[in-house]
Design a protein around this motif. Structure first.
Motif, PDB file in Angstrom:
ATOM      1  N   TYR A 132     -10.008  -4.579 -11.370  1.00 22.57           N
ATOM      2  CA  TYR A 132      -9.376  -3.259 -11.288  1.00 22.57           C
ATOM      3  C   TYR A 132     -10.267  -2.280 -10.543  1.00 22.57           C
ATOM      4  O   TYR A 132      -9.794  -1.428  -9.789  1.00 22.57           O
ATOM      5  N   VAL A 133     -11.583  -2.413 -10.755  1.00 29.94           N
ATOM      6  CA  VAL A 133     -12.526  -1.518 -10.062  1.00 29.94           C
ATOM      7  C   VAL A 133     -12.473  -1.777  -8.553  1.00 29.94           C
ATOM      8  O   VAL A 133     -12.356  -0.860  -7.749  1.00 29.94           O
ATOM      9  N   MET A 161      -6.665  -8.203  -5.524  1.00 32.42           N
ATOM     10  CA  MET A 161      -7.951  -8.103  -6.212  1.00 32.42           C
ATOM     11  C   MET A 161      -7.776  -8.064  -7.722  1.00 32.42           C
ATOM     12  O   MET A 161      -8.576  -8.645  -8.464  1.00 32.42           O
ATOM     13  N   ILE A 162      -6.737  -7.388  -8.188  1.00 34.82           N
ATOM     14  CA  ILE A 162      -6.470  -7.365  -9.628  1.00 34.82           C
ATOM     15  C   ILE A 162      -6.121  -8.774 -10.102  1.00 34.82           C
ATOM     16  O   ILE A 162      -6.478  -9.177 -11.203  1.00 34.82           O
ATOM     17  N   MET A 199      -6.893   1.179  -2.578  1.00 27.79           N
ATOM     18  CA  MET A 199      -5.967   2.259  -2.926  1.00 27.79           C
ATOM     19  C   MET A 199      -6.470   3.585  -2.375  1.00 27.79           C
ATOM     20  O   MET A 199      -5.697   4.415  -1.891  1.00 27.79           O
ATOM     21  N   LEU A 200      -7.797   3.761  -2.435  1.00 27.53           N
ATOM     22  CA  LEU A 200      -8.411   4.974  -1.898  1.00 27.53           C
ATOM     23  C   LEU A 200      -8.147   5.058  -0.388  1.00 27.53           C
ATOM     24  O   LEU A 200      -7.742   6.099   0.133  1.00 27.53           O
ATOM     25  N   VAL A 201      -8.378   3.933   0.282  1.00 24.57           N
ATOM     26  CA  VAL A 201      -8.123   3.884   1.727  1.00 24.57           C
ATOM     27  C   VAL A 201      -6.656   4.199   1.987  1.00 24.57           C
ATOM     28  O   VAL A 201      -6.314   4.949   2.905  1.00 24.57           O
ATOM     29  N   ASN A 202      -5.798   3.655   1.144  1.00 22.93           N
ATOM     30  CA  ASN A 202      -4.366   3.854   1.335  1.00 22.93           C
ATOM     31  C   ASN A 202      -3.963   5.316   1.216  1.00 22.93           C
ATOM     32  O   ASN A 202      -3.113   5.790   1.964  1.00 22.93           O
ATOM     33  N   SER A 203      -4.588   6.027   0.281  1.00 24.45           N
ATOM     34  CA  SER A 203      -4.215   7.431   0.111  1.00 24.45           C
ATOM     35  C   SER A 203      -4.632   8.236   1.337  1.00 24.45           C
ATOM     36  O   SER A 203      -3.958   9.199   1.716  1.00 24.45           O
ATOM     37  N   ILE A 204      -5.739   7.831   1.976  1.00 22.68           N
ATOM     38  CA  ILE A 204      -6.130   8.501   3.225  1.00 22.68           C
ATOM     39  C   ILE A 204      -5.144   8.123   4.334  1.00 22.68           C
ATOM     40  O   ILE A 204      -4.706   8.968   5.112  1.00 22.68           O
TER      41      ILE A 204
END
Lengths: 125, 252
Positions: free
Chosen positions: B208-209, B197-198, B215-220
């Motif tokens: 970037y947004v 996406m970047i 990335m949020l999904v990945n941290s979960i």
């Protein structure tokens, strides 16, 4: 069953002693005896899974079920296929073993849900 | 976008060694097994060195680990299973560390290879058969005939039991390997979404947004992955216990 018959006797024997002497010792001994009995139950594995079905056990059972269902089918299919290529009876044993594998898979899952897999076996004795 | 399967590639470290057509190089897989073995030995030895009445962190960790495995054996095998403690403990720790060390960046998850999990599972399987036959003789095969089943049903149940017995090492190995591999694959795929996406041209800062969401999904997913890592080490050890139980008492 034998233990249950002995249990009521033990306190009735203890009680007169306790009333006569009035000391705390028999009472403590009795609770100690109960503790030992409880402990022996857990060490013999008699308690099994029904007594303390902890959450981790439930999650791990759920995790097990998927593979227990699928893998016997694959293994049985593999065996059936090789018997077929060996004997030259092309689809016969593949079909028989696939059916057996499905039965085995369902049987495994049934055993997990009913708690009669090997973990619970000593309960039935 | 980088290849999500690249992380599972086995590469020789430093040099490659070939003896008689057999590749005996010290690979990244071997390196992390080595790290796990050293780490567990050092941690447990250091934890048990002091033997304080009020345990410190390392000692508490070692004692909790010991008690956890001891309870697992007591619940699943019973008091007769104490002799299996070293085996179950070692298996549990090496699988647990394999899963958890794999969560470190730049590390290698050796439990994501079926050859490793299959070796562990086949070892347990062979052990059950050998000990079972040595201890119980031909009586061991009554394992396939559950007690209290009518004779007619036995004709059906015995083949089913034999197939599920033969499937044991494969279920044990595939479950661990598939879960570890799938988890790491998903992490890498979602990380790849962010990078992709970047990299989209012509949308500037918006890339970037948008890239923040995977990335949020990945941290979960990482938290979930740690749960899976712990859980599957537990499942592996519990199933080893259940299988080894057949060697100490057959159901009669």
């Amino acid at each position: 069953m034998n233990k249950d018959n002995q249990d009521p006797k033990a306190p009735s024997n203890d009680n007169p002693v306790k009333e006569a002497s009035g000391s705390k010792q028999p009472d403590n001994l009795k609770t100690l005896e109960d503790k030992i009995k409880d402990f022996q139950k857990t060490t013999d594995g008699k308690k099994g899974r029904n007594a303390d079905d902890s959450e981790s056990n439930n999650i791990s059972d759920g995790m097990r079920a998927g593979a227990e269902l699928i893998v016997p089918i694959l293994v049985a299919g593999f065996i059936g296929y090789h018997i077929d290529t060996w004997l030259g009876t092309k689809p016969l044993f593949l079909i028989i073993f696939l059916l057996l594998g499905m039965g085995s898979g369902f049987f495994n899952v049934y055993k997990i849900t009913q708690g009669i897999d090997n973990r619970g076996k000593s309960d039935k004795d | 976008m980088s290849d999500p399967l690249h992380q599972f590639e086995i590469q020789p470290m430093l040099f490659s060694l070939d003896i008689g057509g057999v590749d005996l190089s010290f690979t990244n897989s071997a390196l992390w097994m080595f790290i796990a073995a050293i780490l567990s030995t050092v941690t447990l030895t250091a934890g048990m060195r002091r033997k304080a009445l009020v345990p410190g962190r390392l000692q508490a960790l070692s004692e909790m680990l010991y008690e956890f495995v001891a309870n697992m054996i007591r619940e699943n095998i019973g008091s007769k299973g104490r002799g299996y403690f070293p085996l179950i403990f070692t298996t549990f720790v090496i699988v647990l560390l394999g899963n958890l060390l794999g969560m470190l960046p730049y590390s290698f998850t050796y439990t994501s290879h079926i050859i490793v999990t299959m070796a562990l599972a086949l070892f347990i399987f062979a052990l059950v058969i050998v000990i079972g036959i040595v201890k119980n003789g031909t009586k061991f095969f009554s394992l396939f005939a559950p007690p209290g089943v009518p004779f007619v049903l036995l004709l059906l149940v015995i083949p089913l039991e034999i197939i599920s017995f033969l499937a044991r090492p494969i279920t044990l190995a595939v479950r661990l390997f598939a879960n570890m591999m799938a988890g790491h694959l998903i992490l890498k795929v979602f990380a790849g979404f962010s990078v992709a996406m970047i990299g989209i041209e012509g949308i500037g800062i918006f890339g970037y947004v948008a890239g923040a969401f995977p990335m949020l999904v990945n941290s979960i997913l990482i938290a979930f992955e740690i749960l899976i890592a712990l859980l599957h080490a537990y499942v592996f050890a519990v199933l080893s216990c259940i299988y080894l139980k057949d060697t100490v008492d057959l159901h009669h």
